[in-house]
Design a protein around this motif. Structure first.
Motif, PDB file in Angstrom:
ATOM      1  N   LEU B  53       0.833  -1.211   0.000  1.00  0.00           N
ATOM      2  CA  LEU B  53       0.000   0.000   0.000  1.00  0.00           C
ATOM      3  C   LEU B  53       0.867   1.260   0.000  1.00  0.00           C
ATOM      4  O   LEU B  53       1.841   1.356   0.746  1.00  0.00           O
ATOM      5  CB  LEU B  53      -0.929   0.013   1.223  1.00  0.00           C
ATOM      6  CG  LEU B  53      -1.947  -1.133   1.275  1.00  0.00           C
ATOM      7  CD1 LEU B  53      -2.753  -1.050   2.562  1.00  0.00           C
ATOM      8  CD2 LEU B  53      -2.868  -1.114   0.056  1.00  0.00           C
ATOM      9  N   GLY B  54       0.502   2.203  -0.859  1.00  0.00           N
ATOM     10  CA  GLY B  54       1.211   3.473  -0.900  1.00  0.00           C
ATOM     11  C   GLY B  54       2.576   3.403  -1.563  1.00  0.00           C
ATOM     12  O   GLY B  54       3.387   4.306  -1.392  1.00  0.00           O
ATOM     13  N   THR B  55       2.851   2.340  -2.304  1.00  0.00           N
ATOM     14  CA  THR B  55       4.144   2.213  -2.987  1.00  0.00           C
ATOM     15  C   THR B  55       3.900   2.051  -4.489  1.00  0.00           C
ATOM     16  O   THR B  55       2.760   1.934  -4.935  1.00  0.00           O
ATOM     17  CB  THR B  55       4.932   0.986  -2.491  1.00  0.00           C
ATOM     18  OG1 THR B  55       4.324  -0.200  -3.031  1.00  0.00           O
ATOM     19  CG2 THR B  55       4.939   0.892  -0.976  1.00  0.00           C
ATOM     20  N   GLU B  58       1.589  -0.784  -5.566  1.00  0.00           N
ATOM     21  CA  GLU B  58       0.209  -0.811  -5.078  1.00  0.00           C
ATOM     22  C   GLU B  58      -0.706  -1.676  -5.947  1.00  0.00           C
ATOM     23  O   GLU B  58      -1.598  -2.340  -5.448  1.00  0.00           O
ATOM     24  CB  GLU B  58      -0.334   0.622  -4.976  1.00  0.00           C
ATOM     25  CG  GLU B  58      -1.725   0.679  -4.400  1.00  0.00           C
ATOM     26  CD  GLU B  58      -1.915   1.801  -3.396  1.00  0.00           C
ATOM     27  OE1 GLU B  58      -1.019   2.631  -3.225  1.00  0.00           O
ATOM     28  OE2 GLU B  58      -2.985   1.816  -2.765  1.00  0.00           O
TER      29      GLU B  58
END
Lengths: 242, 123
Positions: B53-55, B58
């Motif tokens: 998440l948030g990379t 995602e």
């Protein structure tokens, strides 16, 4: 699934990319170790111990196999012939460290919180809190757990597993990872053998499938049986360092 | 449950490599995990769902490539992969084996998108 080109990406990702379909996609073949950072720290720990002539010994086992009791028994047996120190790893409490301190040995307790194993970085921090120049052997008593500790190289020269006779003789093949890492296997609590059904040859046979040159010891921390042989093995390991 | 730390390292390494190559996004990531690595692929997959998440990963699907334990049987001479980490010869059941491999724990591959230059870029 993207309805424009069927590329399998959700809408959010498609929007982020700006243009669609994409300009180009490429594959990078890497095969890089996921424990590389831990392994690099472990190498540094090993060099640090070697430079000070200290033999690091990582002790792994399930909870209650008798790691702390074995260290106590070895400390009683060596009577100052070898200078011992200990890093204790536990999820909570400093109970083990207090037992070791009561013997007059230098000790540092690592409290891991919810972490189920020690790693090389935790050992590195602990190394700086111990008088390494005044030690011959440093035991690193891992968190009681026969699963996760086997994954992490701590940078000790020797890795050992304890298996107590009360745990059962079938555990090696069920928990292979720790045994694959081990240089030695110590069957512990042998004084209880008359009370349990335990085939003493089975763990060694199974462990040697995983690690061909595994050394085997049978110890009782209560009677002291076998502790001299283990101590001699560790002393020889220490002598090989210099 | 050390798989959480392994999943985070998988994402960290994959994202670092993707950025070095100028990728906008990672489409898929492959890990190679052997039965003697001490990592359970299904737990790794579950931890990955949070770690990504948030990379750049995602939207990247994770696949796990097997690394079988290879064994030679001292009894019947069979050579080949074992089933998981069951240390017995699949042909004759003998437990006197010589084993190798099966301990891989690798970031194997990533599939990345090299996107168009951002608006106002040098392109």
């Amino acid at each position: 699934m993207c309805e424009t080109c069927g590329c399998g990406l959700p809408e959010a990702a498609k929007r982020r990319s700006g243009e669609h379909p994409r300009e180009h996609v490429e594959e990078a073949v890497l095969y890089r170790g996921l424990l590389a950072a831990n392994d690099a720290q472990a190498r540094e720990n090993r060099e640090h111990l070697l430079a000070r002539g200290v033999l690091g010994v990582n002790l792994m086992s399930g909870p209650g196999a008798g790691k702390t009791s074995l260290i106590e028994a070895l400390a009683r047996r060596t009577r100052g012939r070898l200078r011992l120190g200990v890093i204790e790893g536990d999820l909570a409490t400093d109970r083990d460290a207090r037992r070791i301190r009561a013997l007059g040995l230098p000790v540092h307790q690592v409290v891991t919180g919810s972490t189920c194993h020690l790693d090389a970085a935790m050992v590195h921090d602990a190394l700086h809190r111990l008088p390494l120049d005044a030690l011959d052997i440093l035991f690193v008593e891992n968190v009681g757990n026969l699963v996760c500790p086997g994954v992490y190289d701590l940078g000790c020269q020797l890795d050992g597993v304890l298996l107590s006779v009360t745990e059962g003789d079938d555990k090696v093949a069920k928990y292979p990872v720790a045994f694959r890492r081990a240089n030695f296997l110590c069957i512990s609590k042998t004084d209880l053998l008359p009370h349990v059904s335990f085939d003493v040859s089975r763990p060694g046979q199974e462990a040697r499938v995983l690690k061909g040159d595994l050394e085997l010891f049978y110890c009782s921390s209560v009677t002291g049986e076998g502790t001299e042989a283990l101590l001699a093995y560790l002393e020889a390991g220490r002598a090989k360092l210099s | 449950m050390h798989e959480w730390g392994v999943a985070r390292e998988l994402v960290r390494q994959a994202e670092g490599e993707a950025r070095r190559r100028g990728a906008r996004e990672v489409r898929s990531v492959t890990a190679r995990v052997g039965p003697l690595s001490g990592v359970a692929p299904e737990l790794l997959a579950r931890a990955y769902e949070v770690a990504r998440l948030g990379t750049l990963l995602e939207s990247a699907a994770l696949s796990v490539e097997p690394d079988p334990v290879l064994a030679s049987c001292r009894e019947c001479g069979r050579e080949g992969p074992l089933e998981g980490a069951v240390l017995a010869c699949p042909r004759c059941g003998n437990r006197e084996l010589v084993v190798r491999g099966g301990d891989a724990l690798h970031l194997a591959k990533i599939e990345i998108e090299i996107g168009p230059e951002p608006p106002g870029g040098e392109g």
